[in-house]
Scaffold this active site. Structure first.
Site, PDB file in Angstrom:
ATOM      1  CB  SER A  47      40.741  52.125  38.319  1.00  0.00           C
ATOM      2  OG  SER A  47      41.685  52.379  39.341  1.00  0.00           O
ATOM      3  CD  GLU A  48      42.324  58.216  41.474  1.00  0.00           C
ATOM      4  OE1 GLU A  48      43.222  58.961  41.886  1.00  0.00           O
ATOM      5  OE2 GLU A  48      41.188  58.191  41.972  1.00  0.00           O
ATOM      6  CG  ASN A  49      45.140  52.614  38.451  1.00  0.00           C
ATOM      7  OD1 ASN A  49      43.919  52.611  38.634  1.00  0.00           O
ATOM      8  ND2 ASN A  49      45.846  51.494  38.410  1.00  0.00           N
ATOM      9  CB  SER A  89      42.477  57.820  33.857  1.00  0.00           C
ATOM     10  OG  SER A  89      41.597  57.451  34.895  1.00  0.00           O
TER      11      SER A  89
END
Length: 218
Positions: A47-49, A89
Site C-alpha cells: 500500500s502506497e501509504n 513506499s
C-alpha cells in the site's frame, strides 16, 4: 445482460495473481481483490501509504484505526508485514519493485494508454494520487473497471478522450463482461462471462476486439 458483480470481478483478478508476487491494489474496486486471494499462495500486498504484507479487510468490530490502506479503509497486517515511511513506499513503486499493480480506470485505449484521474468535467474532482508513479513503475499494470459507463459508452477506446495518467502502460483489462490483454494488434479477449459472444461484446466496445489467438501477446 448478465454481468460480473464487483465481488466476482475482484475474485477473477485474484485468480490470476501468481505465487510470490508483490502487488499494489489501487483505491476502490481493486482494494477488494485482497479479500479473494487464494490461501495456498503467498502474495505480498503493498500500500502506497507505507505497508507491505497487507491482509484482507478486518472482521467487523476488530478494526484498528491506525492500520489503514491508501483509501483510508481498515486493513489487516499478515505475519511478517512491515510499516515504513511513504517516501520509502514511493521508492518501491518508482524503482520497479512491484510485479503487478491493479488500478481502476475511466478509459483504456488500444495502445494501453490509461485515463483514471480526471474526466475533464468542470465539476469533477481530480484525484491522481500515486497512480502515475504506479503506472510507470510496476512491471505489469492491470486495470479493473466497468465495461461501459452508466450511459452505455464504451470505456475501451480507440483513443482516450479523458486526460491521460500514463501512455502505453496497461497490459490487461478486467471488466464486468470480459478479460482482455492489450497487444500490438489491439484488445485480445481471453475470457467472457458465460453465454456472451464476441459479437455481443463487440457491440458494447468502441475498439476492435480479437479472439484469443488472433492477437499477439505484449
Amino acid at each position: 445482460m448478465k454481468r460480473f458483480s464487483r465481488e466476482q470481478l475482484a475474485a477473477r483478478v485474484a485468480r490470476d495473481i501468481p505465487e510470490g508476487a508483490y502487488v499494489n491494489l489501487g483505491i476502490g474496486l481493486p482494494t477488494t481483490v485482497a479479500n479473494h486471494l487464494p490461501h495456498d499462495r503467498e502474495i505480498f500486498l503493498h500500500s502506497e501509504n507505507g505497508l507491505l504484507g497487507m491482509g484482507p479487510a478486518p472482521t467487523s468490530g476488530f478494526e484498528d484505526p491506525d492500520l489503514i490502506n491508501a483509501g483510508k479503509q481498515p486493513v489487516t497486517l499478515l505475519t511478517g508485514g512491515a510499516y515504513f515511511h511513504h517516501a520509502d513506499s514511493f521508492a518501491m513503486m518508482r524503482g520497479g519493485h512491484l510485479d503487478i499493480c491493479v488500478l481502476g480506470a475511466f478509459q483504456v485505449s488500444v495502445e494501453g494508454d490509461l485515463a483514471n484521474w480526471h474526466t475533464g468535467a468542470k465539476d469533477a474532482i481530480p484525484a491522481v494520487g500515486g497512480a502515475m508513479d504506479l503506472a510507470i513503475g510496476a512491471k505489469r499494470l492491470w486495470v479493473v473497471m466497468e465495461h461501459t459507463t452508466k450511459d452505455g459508452e464504451s470505456r475501451l477506446r480507440h483513443r482516450c478522450s479523458y486526460p491521460l495518467t500514463a501512455k502505453a502502460v496497461v497490459k490487461r483489462v478486467y471488466t464486468n463482461l470480459a478479460v482482455l490483454d492489450v497487444t500490438p494488434q489491439g484488445f485480445v479477449v481471453l475470457d467472457m462471462i458465460p453465454g456472451l459472444t464476441l459479437d455481443a461484446l463487440q457491440a458494447h466496445t468502441e475498439a476492435k476486439l480479437f479472439a484469443h489467438g488472433e492477437g499477439g501477446q505484449r
